[in-house]
Design a protein around this motif. Structure first.
Motif, PDB file in Angstrom:
ATOM      1  N   LEU A  95       0.932  -1.196   0.177  1.00  0.00           N
ATOM      2  CA  LEU A  95      -0.163   0.083  -0.096  1.00  0.00           C
ATOM      3  C   LEU A  95       0.911   1.122   0.036  1.00  0.00           C
ATOM      4  N   GLY A  96       2.038   1.057   0.808  1.00  0.00           N
ATOM      5  CA  GLY A  96       2.975   2.291   0.864  1.00  0.00           C
ATOM      6  C   GLY A  96       3.420   2.687  -0.547  1.00  0.00           C
ATOM      7  N   ALA A  97       3.802   1.790  -1.466  1.00  0.00           N
ATOM      8  CA  ALA A  97       4.242   1.809  -2.711  1.00  0.00           C
ATOM      9  C   ALA A  97       3.289   2.399  -3.626  1.00  0.00           C
ATOM     10  N   LEU A  98       2.078   1.661  -3.519  1.00  0.00           N
ATOM     11  CA  LEU A  98       0.911   2.083  -4.471  1.00  0.00           C
ATOM     12  C   LEU A  98       0.425   3.278  -4.390  1.00  0.00           C
ATOM     13  N   GLY A 148      -7.883   0.756 -12.691  1.00  0.00           N
ATOM     14  CA  GLY A 148      -7.404  -0.153 -12.319  1.00  0.00           C
ATOM     15  C   GLY A 148      -6.700  -0.346 -11.001  1.00  0.00           C
ATOM     16  N   ILE A 149      -5.619   0.512 -11.014  1.00  0.00           N
ATOM     17  CA  ILE A 149      -4.919   0.917  -9.865  1.00  0.00           C
ATOM     18  C   ILE A 149      -5.713   1.267  -8.622  1.00  0.00           C
ATOM     19  N   ALA A 150      -6.849   2.098  -9.135  1.00  0.00           N
ATOM     20  CA  ALA A 150      -7.705   2.719  -7.981  1.00  0.00           C
ATOM     21  C   ALA A 150      -8.333   1.456  -7.126  1.00  0.00           C
ATOM     22  N   VAL A 151      -8.906   0.753  -8.188  1.00  0.00           N
ATOM     23  CA  VAL A 151      -9.638  -0.722  -7.802  1.00  0.00           C
ATOM     24  C   VAL A 151      -8.782  -1.459  -6.801  1.00  0.00           C
ATOM     25  N   GLN A 176      -6.381  -2.383   0.346  1.00  0.00           N
ATOM     26  CA  GLN A 176      -6.905  -1.663   1.619  1.00  0.00           C
ATOM     27  C   GLN A 176      -7.972  -2.199   2.522  1.00  0.00           C
ATOM     28  N   TYR A 177      -8.918  -2.927   1.976  1.00  0.00           N
ATOM     29  CA  TYR A 177      -9.903  -3.840   2.433  1.00  0.00           C
ATOM     30  C   TYR A 177      -9.203  -4.979   3.259  1.00  0.00           C
TER      31      TYR A 177
END
Length: 587
Positions: A41-44, A77-80, A86-87
Motif C-alpha cells: 500500500l505504501g508503494a501503491l 485499475g490501480i484505484a480498484v 486496503q480492504y
C-alpha cells in the motif's frame, strides 16, 4: 487511585513490544502477510500522481486519445486494486488485533484466578476490571491503528519523497519548505496529547474503581444515607474525566487547523513557483499537477502520524500495565505432587505463625489436632484469628512459620487442586453468581449430575424451598443471590459443599442474622453436612457447639483455652464469660 507516574512509557519500548508481539506467534503467517500488504500500500499510493503526470504530458498535451484511454483505464485499475488491498489490510489488522486481545484476556483472567487472596485484599476490583476490559481494548489499537499504521505512513512518506525527487528535485525542495514547521507542530502536539491521554486513562481507571465499589456496596450507601456525599465524590471524579477528555479535544482542535494551514501554505508556495516554471516552459504542467497531489498525499499521513504515535503510546502504557499484572507472582506455589483419591481427614496445626502484613501476626504459635471425624469449634471475639485458621487450611494464604498437616502429610506436599477438592468451605457471607441455582451448586462441573444435586438438596432440607421457586433448580438467583434470603443462600452453599463430598468441612456458622425457624433449619443442615466428616466450625453462637469434640478459645491470635463445652465452663475463664454474656442476652 493510580498515579501519572505509572502511565509513562516510551513509544518504542522494544522490551514491551517484544513481549506483546510474542502473542502474534500463533498467527505469524497472517502477520507477515499484513506486513506485505502494508509495504504494498505504501508503494501503491504514490503511483497515481506519477501516472497522471505522464497522462497530461505524454497524451493530453499531444491529443493522443488512444493513449489517454489506456492511461485512464490503468488509473482506474490501480484505484480498484488499492481499494481491494486496503480492504484486506484493514480487515486483517482488525482480525489479528481481536484474536490477540482475546488470547491476552484469556491469559490475564487465568492468571488472576491463581493469585493469592492477599493480592485481592490490597487491589481494588475496579482496577482489575480496567486491566481485563479497558486496557486490553486499548492494546487492540497497537495492531489496528498503531504500529502497522505508523509503518505504513512512514513507508508512504518515503515512497512519495522518492517520486518527488525523481520527477523534479527543485519542485520537491519548494514543496517541502514548510516541512520543518509541520514537524515542529507535530512534535509539540504529540507531547501535549500524550500527557492528556495519560490523564484520560488515569481518570478512566479511577472512574471504573469508584463505580464498581460503590454499586457493590450500594446497600451501605443507602443504609447510612450517604447518597449525596457519594454523589458529590462521583461528580468530582467524573469532572476530572471530563476535563482530561476536553484537554485532548482542545489539542486536536488546535493541531489539525494548524496542520491544514501549513499544508495549504506549502501548496500555495508550490503553485506560485511551479506556475512561473510552466509559463517559462521550464516545468511541465504534468509535473505541477503531480506535485500538488503529492503535497496532499505527503501531509495527510504526516498529520495522522502524531495521532497514531499517541495511539501507540496508549497501547504501550496499557501493555505495560497488563504485563506488570502478568508478572505478578503473588500466587500460591503449587509444587506438591501428592494427589490422593481419598483422605481420612485428620488435621494438625503445628506451631503456626501467620501475618497478613509483615511481622503483624494475627496467629501466634497455634497448635491443635483434629482427628478423623471429630468436630473442632473456634470461639473468640472479632479479630481473634478464627477466619485466618480456615484460610490457612485451604492454602488461601501462605504460613509464615510452622507447618499444617492433613493425614500427617504436610499441606505443601499436596497438589493444590487435589487438596481443595477434599476440603469443603461454607462461609457466613455466601457468594452466589448471577446464574441458576444448579449452576451455583455445581459451578459448571459436568461430573455432578442433576440427580446428585437433587439428592444433596433433599438431604440438607433445601429441596422444599428450591422447588417452590419459579423454575426450581433453573431459577436465576441474580447477582450475589440478591433474590434469595440469607437462609436460602446459606442452604444452597451447604448443597454446594455436599455435592463435592469433601472429607474435611469448614463452616463459618451463619445463624447470627436469621430468624429462629431458619436457624433451626440451618443447624439441622449443618449437622447433616458434618456427619462422618472432620469439621472445623467458627462459632458465633456458643449454644450451637456444645456437642463439639473440642473447643478452642482464641484471643488476639493465641489459643487461651481448649477443651469441651463442660470443661471450659468449669474453668470459669474466657469461654465461661462469653457463654454467660450470650446466655443473658438470650434470656
Amino acid at each position: 487511585m493510580e498515579s501519572d507516574k505509572e502511565l509513562k512509557g516510551n513509544v518504542f519500548d522494544f522490551r514491551i513490544l517484544k513481549r506483546i508481539f510474542a502473542f502474534v506467534k500463533p498467527y505469524r503467517g497472517r502477520f507477515f502477510f499484513l506486513v506485505f500488504l502494508t509495504i504494498f500500500l505504501g508503494a501503491l499510493a504514490p503511483t497515481q500522481p506519477y501516472l497522471i503526470k505522464l497522462t497530461i504530458d505524454n497524451y493530453i498535451a499531444v491529443g493522443n486519445m488512444e493513449g489517454l484511454t489506456m492511461m485512464v483505464s490503468l488509473l482506474f485499475g490501480i484505484a480498484v486494486l488499492q481499494a481491494i488491498v486496503q480492504y484486506f489490510h484493514t480487515y486483517l489488522s482488525g482480525w489479528l488485533g481481536q484474536y490477540i486481545v482475546r488470547d491476552i484476556r484469556n491469559q490475564l483472567y487465568q492468571h488472576i484466578q491463581r493469585l493469592r487472596l492477599q493480592f485481592f485484599d490490597n487491589t481494588p476490583i475496579g482496577k482489575l476490571v480496567t486491566r481485563v476490559v479497558s486496557d486490553t481494548e486499548t492494546l487492540l489499537e497497537i495492531f489496528t491503528n498503531g504500529l502497522a499504521a505508523i509503518i505504513g505512513d512512514l513507508l508512504q512518506l518515503v515512497f512519495i519523497l522518492g517520486f518527488m525527487l525523481i520527477i523534479n528535485w527543485k519542485l520537491a525542495l519548494v514543496s517541502l519548505a514548510t516541512f520543518p514547521i509541520m514537524l515542529l507542530a507535530t512534535y509539540i502536539f504529540k507531547e501535549k496529547i500524550k500527557k492528556a491521554f495519560s490523564k484520560v486513562r488515569n481518570a478512566v481507571s479511577n472512574l471504573n474503581t469508584f463505580v464498581q465499589e460503590h454499586i457493590t456496596g450500594m446497600n451501605i450507601v443507602q443504609i447510612f444515607n450517604s447518597e449525596e456525599k457519594e454523589y458529590a465524590k462521583f461528580k468530582k471524579i467524573n469532572k476530572e474525566h471530563l476535563q482530561a477528555n476536553l484537554q485532548t479535544v482542545n489539542y486536536y482542535s488546535i493541531y489539525f487547523p494548524v496542520a491544514e494551514v501549513i499544508a495549504a501554505s506549502a501548496t500555495g508556495l508550490l503553485v506560485w513557483y511551479g506556475a512561473r516554471g510552466v509559463i517559462q516552459d521550464t516545468i511541465s504542467l504534468g509535473d505541477l499537477i503531480a506535485f500538488i497531489m503529492y503535497i496532499s498525499l505527503f501531509f495527510r499521513p504526516l498529520r495522522m502520524i502524531a495521532d497514531r504515535f499517541n495511539t501507540l503510546q496508549l497501547g504501550i502504557v496499557s501493555s505495560n500495565r497488563i504485563l506488570n499484572l502478568l508478572d505478578n507472582h503473588e500466587h500460591i506455589q503449587d509444587n506438591g505432587i501428592y494427589s490422593p483419591k481419598n483422605i481420612l481427614g485428620k488435621v494438625q496445626f503445628d506451631n503456626i505463625w501467620f501475618a497478613y502484613k509483615e511481622d503483624d501476626y494475627v496467629l501466634k504459635d497455634i497448635n491443635f489436632e483434629v482427628k478423623q471425624g471429630e468436630t473442632l469449634a473456634l470461639v473468640g471475639a472479632t479479630g481473634a484469628g478464627k477466619s485466618s485458621v480456615i484460610n490457612l487450611l485451604s492454602r488461601f494464604y501462605e504460613i509464615n512459620k510452622g507447618q499444617i498437616f492433613v493425614d500427617d502429610i504436610p499441606l505443601t506436599d499436596y497438589n493444590l487442586p487435589n487438596l481443595r477438592k477434599h476440603i469443603g468451605v461454607v462461609l457466613q457471607d455466601v457468594f452466589l453468581f448471577s446464574d441458576t441455582i444448579e449452576q451455583n451448586i455445581t459451578l459448571g462441573n459436568k461430573d455432578i449430575s442433576h440427580e446428585k444435586v437433587r439428592e444433596a438438596a433433599e438431604y440438607v432440607g433445601a429441596l422444599q424451598f428450591i422447588e417452590k421457586l419459579p423454575g426450581g433448580f433453573q431459577y436465576n438467583v441474580m447477582e450475589r443471590g440478591a433474590t434469595l434470603s440469607v437462609g436460602q443462600r446459606q442452604m444452597i452453599s451447604f448443597v454446594r459443599a455436599l455435592v463435592y463430598d469433601p472429607k474435611i468441612i469448614v463452616l463459618d456458622e451463619a445463624t447470627s442474622s436469621v430468624d429462629t425457624e431458619t436457624e433451626e433449619m440451618i443447624q439441622a443442615a449443618m449437622e447433616k453436612l458434618m456427619k462422618g466428616r472432620t469439621s472445623i466450625v467458627i462459632a458465633h453462637r456458643l449454644a450451637t457447639i456444645q456437642k463439639a469434640d473440642k473447643i478452642l478459645v482464641l484471643d488476639k491470635g493465641e489459643i487461651k483455652e481448649a477443651g469441651t463445652h463442660e470443661s471450659l465452663l468449669e474453668q470459669e475463664g474466657l469461654y465461661a464469660q462469653l457463654y454467660e454474656v450470650q446466655y443473658k442476652s438470650v434470656v
